[in-house]
Design a protein around this motif. Structure first.
Motif, short mmCIF file in Angstrom:
data_model
loop_
_atom_site.label_atom_id
_atom_site.label_comp_id
_atom_site.label_asym_id
_atom_site.label_seq_id
_atom_site.Cartn_x
_atom_site.Cartn_y
_atom_site.Cartn_z
N ALA A 142 17.43 -45.76 3.78
CA ALA A 142 17.38 -47.18 4.16
C ALA A 142 16.73 -47.39 5.52
O ALA A 142 16.05 -48.39 5.75
CB ALA A 142 18.79 -47.77 4.17
N PHE A 143 16.93 -46.43 6.44
CA PHE A 143 16.34 -46.59 7.77
C PHE A 143 14.82 -46.53 7.72
O PHE A 143 14.15 -47.27 8.43
CB PHE A 143 16.88 -45.54 8.74
N TYR A 144 14.27 -45.62 6.91
CA TYR A 144 12.82 -45.53 6.80
C TYR A 144 12.24 -46.85 6.30
O TYR A 144 11.22 -47.33 6.80
CB TYR A 144 12.43 -44.39 5.84
N THR A 145 12.89 -47.44 5.30
CA THR A 145 12.43 -48.73 4.78
C THR A 145 12.49 -49.80 5.86
O THR A 145 11.57 -50.60 6.03
CB THR A 145 13.29 -49.16 3.58
N LEU B 192 15.31 -39.98 14.28
CA LEU B 192 14.58 -40.24 13.04
C LEU B 192 13.26 -40.95 13.32
O LEU B 192 12.24 -40.68 12.68
CB LEU B 192 15.43 -41.08 12.09
N THR B 193 13.27 -41.87 14.29
CA THR B 193 12.04 -42.57 14.66
C THR B 193 11.02 -41.59 15.23
O THR B 193 9.83 -41.65 14.91
CB THR B 193 12.35 -43.67 15.70
N ALA B 194 11.49 -40.68 16.08
CA ALA B 194 10.60 -39.67 16.64
C ALA B 194 10.01 -38.80 15.54
O ALA B 194 8.82 -38.43 15.57
CB ALA B 194 11.36 -38.80 17.64
N ARG C 191 14.20 -47.24 20.91
CA ARG C 191 13.27 -47.51 19.81
C ARG C 191 11.81 -47.26 20.22
O ARG C 191 11.03 -46.75 19.40
CB ARG C 191 13.40 -48.96 19.33
N ASN C 192 11.45 -47.57 21.45
CA ASN C 192 10.03 -47.57 21.83
C ASN C 192 9.62 -46.51 22.83
O ASN C 192 8.44 -46.16 22.90
CB ASN C 192 9.66 -48.94 22.42
#
Length: 224
Positions: free
Chosen positions: A65-68, A111-113, A11-12
Motif C-alpha cells: 500500500a505504501f508503494y501505491t 522504503l522511500t530511500a 520524506r524529502n
C-alpha cells in the motif's frame, strides 16, 4: 522540530541521501562481478538484472500500500508514514525494521530511500542495456563527443528539463541524462549533486548557458 518539518525531513531529505548510498552500493557490487568482455553474456548480465528489478517493482506496486501511496504523489497521509511514531506494526514490517533507530527513522523513510535507489539503479541499467545509442555513436557518429565540462552538460540538461523542451517536460531528468551519456559517450554519474554545486556558485549560476548565448550572438553577427 515541528511535525511538518519532521515529515519534510523524513520524506524529502533523508531518503534522497540514503537512496543514493543504496544506489552506489548496488552499482559497486554489480560491477565487480560483471563479465569483463562485451558480448552476449555481458549484455544478458545487465538485461536480466533490469528485468528482475522491473518485476520486483511491479510486484510491490500490486502488494504494498505504501508503494501505491508514494507513486500516486499523495501527501494526505504523510503523518502516518513520515513521523518517528509511524511504525505501523499491524500492517506487517520487514525484519530489518526492528534494527532501525526509531529516534532517527520512520521505517517508511527507509522504503522511500529504497524506491529512490531502485529508480536510479534502473536508469543505470537502462543506460547499460540501450545498445541502439551505442550503435549510433560508434558506427555513424564516431567524431561526435562532448568537448565542454561535465558541469556544462548537466547545466544544459537541467535547462532543457526546466523549459519542458523535451517531451513537454514529461520525461525525467535521469532519462535525459541517459540519452546525453549515450549520444556523447560521457559518464555523468550523479547529476543532482553537480546541480546543487552549481546553485552555490559565486557570480552567475548559469555559466555555460550564458556562454551559449554569447557564442550564438557572435555567430549571428558574423553570418548576417
Amino acid at each position: 522540530m515541528d511535525k511538518q518539518e519532521e515529515i519534510h525531513f523524513f520524506r524529502n531529505i533523508k531518503p534522497h541521501i540514503y537512496g543514493k548510498l543504496m544506489y552506489y552500493n548496488r552499482i559497486y557490487k554489480m560491477e565487480i562481478i560483471r563479465p569483463t568482455t562485451k558480448g552476449k553474456i555481458y549484455e544478458d548480465y545487465f538485461t536480466k538484472e533490469k528485468k528482475r528489478l522491473k518485476s520486483k517493482h511491479n510486484h510491490f506496486l500490486k502488494t504494498n500500500a505504501f508503494y501505491t501511496y508514494y507513486y500516486s504523489g499523495r501527501t494526505d497521509e504523510d503523518h502516518k508514514y513520515f513521523l518517528r511514531s509511524s511504525f505501523l506494526f499491524q500492517e506487517g514490517l520487514e525484519n530489518h525494521a526492528f534494527d532501525l533507530d526509531q529516534r532517527f527513522s520512520t521505517y517508511y523513510d527507509y522504503l522511500t530511500a529504497r524506491i529512490i535507489g531502485r529508480e536510479l539503479f534502473y536508469e543505470y541499467l537502462h543506460f547499460r542495456t540501450t545498445t541502439q545509442f551505442d550503435k549510433i555513436a560508434n558506427e555513424n557518429h564516431r567524431s561526435i563527443h562532448w568537448a565542454e565540462s561535465k558541469a556544462a552538460v548537466v547545466e544544459l540538461i537541467y535547462a532543457l528539463h526546466a523549459a519542458k523542451a523535451i517531451s513537454g517536460g514529461q520525461i525525467s531528468l535521469n532519462k535525459i541524462a541517459v540519452t546525453f551519456q549515450a549520444l556523447f559517450k560521457i559518464e555523468l554519474q550523479d547529476i543532482h549533486h553537480t546541480f546543487h554545486r552549481m546553485k552555490s556558485r559565486s557570480g552567475s549560476r548559469t555559466l555555460f548557458l550564458n556562454q551559449l548565448v554569447n557564442s550564438l550572438e557572435t555567430y549571428m553577427d558574423k553570418n548576417v
